[in-house]
Design an enzyme around this catalytic site. Structure first.
Site, PDB file in Angstrom:
ATOM      1  CG  HIS A 380      -2.245   0.640   0.985  1.00 45.13           C
ATOM      2  ND1 HIS A 380      -2.478   1.503  -0.065  1.00 45.13           N
ATOM      3  CD2 HIS A 380      -3.424   0.550   1.649  1.00 45.13           C
ATOM      4  CE1 HIS A 380      -3.736   1.922  -0.025  1.00 45.13           C
ATOM      5  NE2 HIS A 380      -4.329   1.360   1.007  1.00 45.13           N
ATOM      6  CG  ASP A 384      -3.069   5.084  -4.131  1.00 40.80           C
ATOM      7  OD1 ASP A 384      -2.407   5.012  -3.079  1.00 40.80           O
ATOM      8  OD2 ASP A 384      -2.986   6.025  -4.946  1.00 40.80           O
TER       9      ASP A 384
END
Length: 409
Positions: A380, A384
């Site tokens: 992450h 995204d």
């Protein structure tokens, strides 16, 4: 004259290995380039050949020891010959003809060729996989050595043989203690454990899921598998479709194909796809280079070759370096769903799972379709949620409509 056998260069950034097994014992005859030992590195097993023909000398290290590149492993007496094992028995038979001969002496000498120490790593693995006793297998190789074909034939005979009558279970001795076995982790297993834990500690890992209707791919495979195998010499599986679809999705969502180096994000304009393959000593991940330029047939040929050589233990270290994205197929073992772990320094891994029929709604109607769950674990820090989901949707669309793969859509 004794010739030293040293630990060979094992590859870039690999400075040590573990001695997995001795393939030759002191006093054994050795041919030039014949493997005498097997080393375990962080990624693969490497056989060490004899530099000369002669007789195996003394071992300098023991099984399980860690050795550095360039260290002494053993010596080989060049030009020597192995001592005859039956010379002592012949005079005894001549001097005392009335004595009963010892028929067990000759077979005992021959059994050394079938002993576990004399088996090559690939044959040893095959013997263990089939649960066979090597002393019961007749070798057809050089000097009576057992080959993989001999093991396969013995396994086939074992499976076709009638099951023996069940014997009455022996009564367990009173007060018998439960047993435990302690086995040292192989260097490969230690490396796998270390890297996976580092991935959890470093990456901001998250997993997103989707499912895919496999109807179109299954129908295409059923329709063309015979022609495909006849033309290309390899079976048409599902991985070729998924790898090709993944390269297209990676092109559309480049962050999934990227990696972090320091404070920089490195984007790749190529797709080197790591494919997780099960090997006897653990999971290995060879890399399909420039998969974006390969056809489905080319991908299937590469994967088939990787799978075969992973079982034989003959994958090369350079074949498992690099990789920008990984695909792991737990479905072949029956997995319904999982959260795969990233293979650093990559930023994402795709998990495939088993196909099972489930009720789904299509055009307002409940129908039964062969469905598969997809899982994308991603870092992450650079990917995204929107990008991860978009990647999975693009992959799903290509699998559900394989024509997209042909027209690059």
């Amino acid at each position: 004259m004794a010739t030293e056998v040293l630990v060979p260069v094992l590859g870039e950034s690999i400075s040590e290995a573990t001695l997995g097994e001795w393939l030759k014992q002191p006093g054994d005859a050795v041919a030039v380039d014949e493997p005498i030992a097997s080393l375990e590195t962080d990624k693969v097993s490497v056989e060490v050949p004899s530099p000369v023909a002669g007789v195996m000398g003394e071992h300098a290290v023991k099984v399980g020891d860690t050795v550095q590149v360039g260290a002494l492993l053993a010596t080989v007496d060049a030009g020597g010959s192995a001592p005859a094992k039956t010379e002592a028995a012949a005079p005894a038979a001549t001097a005392a003809p009335a004595a009963a001969p010892a028929p067990a002496a000759a077979p005992a000498a021959d059994e050394s060729s079938d002993s576990p120490a004399a088996l090559s790593p690939s044959v040893r693995r095959a013997v263990l996989e089939h649960g066979l006793d090597p002393s019961t297998i007749k070798g057809t190789g050089k000097d009576g050595r057992i080959t993989k074909e001999d093991v396969a034939a013995a396994a086939a005979n074992k499976s076709s043989a009638p099951a023996p009558a069940a014997a009455a279970p022996a009564a367990a001795p009173a007060g018998s203690a439960r047993k435990e076995e302690r086995v040292k982790m192989t260097r490969l297993r230690q490396t796998i454990a270390k890297r996976l834990k580092e991935a959890q500690n470093t990456a901001a890992m998250l997993t997103t899921f989707n499912d895919v209707d496999m109807t179109a791919v299954i129908e295409a495979r059923a329709k063309y598998k015979d022609l495909f195998e006849k033309k290309h010499g390899v079976r048409l599986g599902f991985m070729g479709f998924f790898v090709k679809a993944a390269t297209m999705a990676l092109k559309d969502i480049p962050s999934v194909n990227a990696s972090i180096e320091g404070d920089e994000i490195v984007y790749h304009d190529y797709a080197d796809i790591s494919v997780a393959v099960s090997a006897p000593n653990g999971l290995v991940v060879p890399v399909i280079r420039d998969a974006q330029d390969l056809t489905v047939a080319g991908i299937e040929k590469t994967i088939g070759d990787f799978g075969k050589r992973a079982k034989d233990g003959t994958l090369k270290m350079e074949e498992m370096k690099g990789g920008t994205f990984t695909i792991s197929n737990g479905g072949v073992f029956g997995s319904l769903m999982s959260t795969p772990i990233i293979n650093p320094p990559q930023s994402a891994v795709l998990g495939l799972h088993r196909i099972e029929e489930r009720p789904v709604v299509v055009d307002g109607q409940i129908v039964i379709r062969p469905m598969m769950y997809l899982a994308l674990s991603y870092d992450h820090r650079i990917i995204d949620g929107r990008e991860a989901v978009t990647f999975l949707v693009a992959l799903k669309n290509a699998i559900q409509d394989p024509t997209r793969i042909l027209i690059d859509l």
